[in-house]
Write a protein that holds these residues in place. Structure first.
Motif, short mmCIF file in Angstrom:
data_model
loop_
_atom_site.label_atom_id
_atom_site.label_comp_id
_atom_site.label_asym_id
_atom_site.label_seq_id
_atom_site.Cartn_x
_atom_site.Cartn_y
_atom_site.Cartn_z
N GLU A 182 9.45 9.87 36.15
CA GLU A 182 9.23 8.55 35.58
C GLU A 182 9.82 8.90 34.24
N LEU A 183 10.50 7.94 33.47
CA LEU A 183 11.06 8.29 32.12
C LEU A 183 11.21 7.20 31.38
N THR A 184 11.08 7.32 29.94
CA THR A 184 10.99 6.34 28.99
C THR A 184 12.06 6.79 28.11
N VAL A 185 12.98 5.36 27.87
CA VAL A 185 14.06 5.62 27.02
C VAL A 185 14.15 4.57 25.98
N THR A 186 14.36 5.23 24.72
CA THR A 186 14.13 4.28 23.30
C THR A 186 15.39 4.53 22.60
N PRO A 231 23.14 7.39 15.75
CA PRO A 231 23.62 8.13 17.03
C PRO A 231 22.93 9.59 17.22
N GLY A 232 22.70 10.14 18.33
CA GLY A 232 22.10 11.30 18.67
C GLY A 232 21.29 11.19 19.74
N LEU A 233 20.73 12.55 20.18
CA LEU A 233 19.82 12.44 21.27
C LEU A 233 18.63 13.37 21.07
N ALA A 234 17.18 13.02 21.50
CA ALA A 234 16.13 13.69 21.33
C ALA A 234 15.48 13.45 22.96
N ILE A 235 15.38 14.76 23.61
CA ILE A 235 15.18 14.83 24.91
C ILE A 235 14.06 15.78 24.89
N HIS A 236 12.96 15.12 25.75
CA HIS A 236 11.68 15.90 25.96
C HIS A 236 11.25 15.84 27.46
N VAL A 237 11.19 16.90 27.84
CA VAL A 237 11.24 16.86 29.55
C VAL A 237 9.73 17.67 30.06
N THR A 238 8.92 17.15 30.53
CA THR A 238 7.68 17.61 31.30
C THR A 238 7.76 17.79 32.66
N GLY A 239 7.10 18.73 33.30
CA GLY A 239 7.05 18.73 34.87
C GLY A 239 8.27 19.57 35.58
N GLU A 240 8.82 19.16 36.65
CA GLU A 240 9.53 19.91 37.26
C GLU A 240 10.81 20.10 36.25
N GLY A 241 11.61 21.23 36.22
CA GLY A 241 12.74 21.34 35.32
C GLY A 241 12.81 21.59 33.79
N ALA A 242 11.32 21.64 33.27
CA ALA A 242 11.12 21.77 32.08
C ALA A 242 11.31 23.11 31.62
N GLY A 243 12.32 23.15 30.41
CA GLY A 243 12.58 24.68 30.00
C GLY A 243 13.93 25.12 30.85
N HIS A 244 14.21 24.50 31.78
CA HIS A 244 15.55 24.97 32.29
C HIS A 244 16.67 23.72 32.32
N VAL A 245 16.25 22.46 32.53
CA VAL A 245 17.54 21.46 32.41
C VAL A 245 17.82 21.20 31.04
N PRO A 246 19.29 20.91 30.66
CA PRO A 246 19.82 20.67 29.48
C PRO A 246 19.06 19.60 28.70
N THR A 247 18.95 19.80 27.50
CA THR A 247 18.30 18.76 26.31
C THR A 247 19.60 18.21 25.52
N ASP A 248 20.72 18.23 25.90
CA ASP A 248 21.89 17.58 25.33
C ASP A 248 22.60 16.49 26.04
N GLU A 249 23.90 16.15 25.80
CA GLU A 249 24.43 15.06 26.43
C GLU A 249 24.98 15.70 28.04
N SER A 250 24.68 16.87 28.34
CA SER A 250 25.05 17.25 29.62
C SER A 250 23.62 16.80 30.50
N HIS A 251 22.50 16.43 30.11
CA HIS A 251 21.38 16.02 30.77
C HIS A 251 21.96 15.05 31.82
N ARG A 280 16.29 8.34 22.60
CA ARG A 280 15.09 9.14 22.73
C ARG A 280 14.91 8.99 24.35
N LEU A 281 14.79 10.15 25.03
CA LEU A 281 14.39 10.14 26.39
C LEU A 281 13.21 11.08 26.42
#
Length: 313
Positions: free
Chosen positions: A37-41, A46-66, A87-88
């Motif tokens: 589940e995700l919420t996008v605002t 311009p820019g990105l703010a990415i916050h990941v919880t659960g599976e992949g947190a701390g491992h998946v990229p938090t930049d434009e390569s997400h 904001r993701l």
């Protein structure tokens, strides 16, 4: 065209999937009741703010390569639009690298988010979503059930990827065993041979046809219908624990297959009682801890909801 206004928010929910289902290599897929589940605002700058919880947190990229952001950008570019600042917030439950369609779900999530953000400007239909998802993922067998839910048959036609959704018999009770190790999809795909014998091809054609009947009308045929000679045996050496569990389950009459490229194992049980038997068999194989997920078939597929409360598949 005017940019998407700042502050627009969409919420997306996408199910896990299991592809192949034994004989239906690169063709059959099933949507399962585990969700990202995700919420996008949209942001004013311009820019990105990415916050990941659960599976992949701390491992998946938090930049434009997400992968979700890449899929969103791909959709915006396809319609000649500029991706705004984003904001993701992602809450992931689909295991990564386990053969449950996590990358396909991320692609679908990004495309559905783009659909929601662009809904006042561009109408993105199901066919376009499937085409864009297949272009990003490489093949449609995971993205079709993630988009549409249920059991899907996917194929490449003259006009690109196509799919047909079928309802699964209510007697089918999915169970997925998830190990604590991963498997690279690209490595697993490379282990399958480029050519097979005519006999093996005919064998899989017959089992794939039978599997459609078993999943939609006759669950008692699932064991025979999930036999395969195209890919699972060739991948066995790379996933010995997975192969051992599949063999142990099938020896007891349970329709067990490698889930996608593995290493998870999918059991298509003929009723909930079989799932308990399967769980005990896996527990007795003490060399590898298996997390059993007692699941249902997801029938809706991916959904997107705008900040006004509307929800569409």
């Amino acid at each position: 065209m005017p940019p998407v206004p700042a502050g627009r928010t969409v919420s997306v929910r996408v199910p896990a999937t299991s592809a192949n289902l034994g004989p239906g290599f690169d063709t059959l897929g099933l949507a399962l009741s585990v969700y990202d589940e995700l919420t996008v605002t949209t942001l004013p700058e311009p820019g990105l703010a990415i916050h990941v919880t659960g599976e992949g947190a701390g491992h998946v990229p938090t930049d434009e390569s997400h992968l979700v952001v890449r899929a969103m950008a791909y959709a915006f570019e396809a319609f000649g639009r500029q991706l705004p600042g984003i904001r993701l917030v992602a809450r992931n439950s689909i295991p990564h690298g386990r053969g449950m369609g996590s990358s396909g779900a991320a692609v679908v999530a990004g495309l559905l988010a783009a659909k929601g953000l662009l809904e006042d400007d561009v109408a993105i239909g199901d066919g376009t979503l499937l085409r864009l998802a297949t272009e990003l993922e490489g093949h449609p067998d995971n993205v079709a059930p993630a988009l549409f839910g249920g059991l899907t048959i996917a194929w490449m036609g003259d006009d690109g990827p196509q799919s047909k959704k079928l309802q699964v018999h209510r007697g089918v009770s999915p169970l997925v065993f998830v190990p604590d190790f991963t498997m690279s999809t690209s490595v697993a795909r490379g282990l399958a041979p480029a050519q097979v014998t005519r006999e093996d091809a005919v064998f899989n054609v017959s089992r794939s046809a039978l599997l459609i009947a078993a999943l939609t009308q006759s669950p008692e045929l699932l064991l025979a219908a999930t036999e395969d000679k195209l890919h699972q045996s060739y991948r066995a050496a790379a996933m010995p624990a997975t192969d051992a569990l599949v063999r142990a389950l099938r020896a007891e009459g349970l329709a067990a297959v490698v889930s996608g490229a593995g290493p998870s194992v999918l059991v298509l049980a003929d009723g909930p009682g079989q799932r308990l038997v399967a769980a005990q068999i896996a527990a007795d194989l003490t060399d590898t801890p298996w997390q059993p997920l007692m699941l249902a078939v997801d029938v809706r597929g991916g959904t997107v909801k705008n900040d006004m409360g509307g929800s569409t598949p």
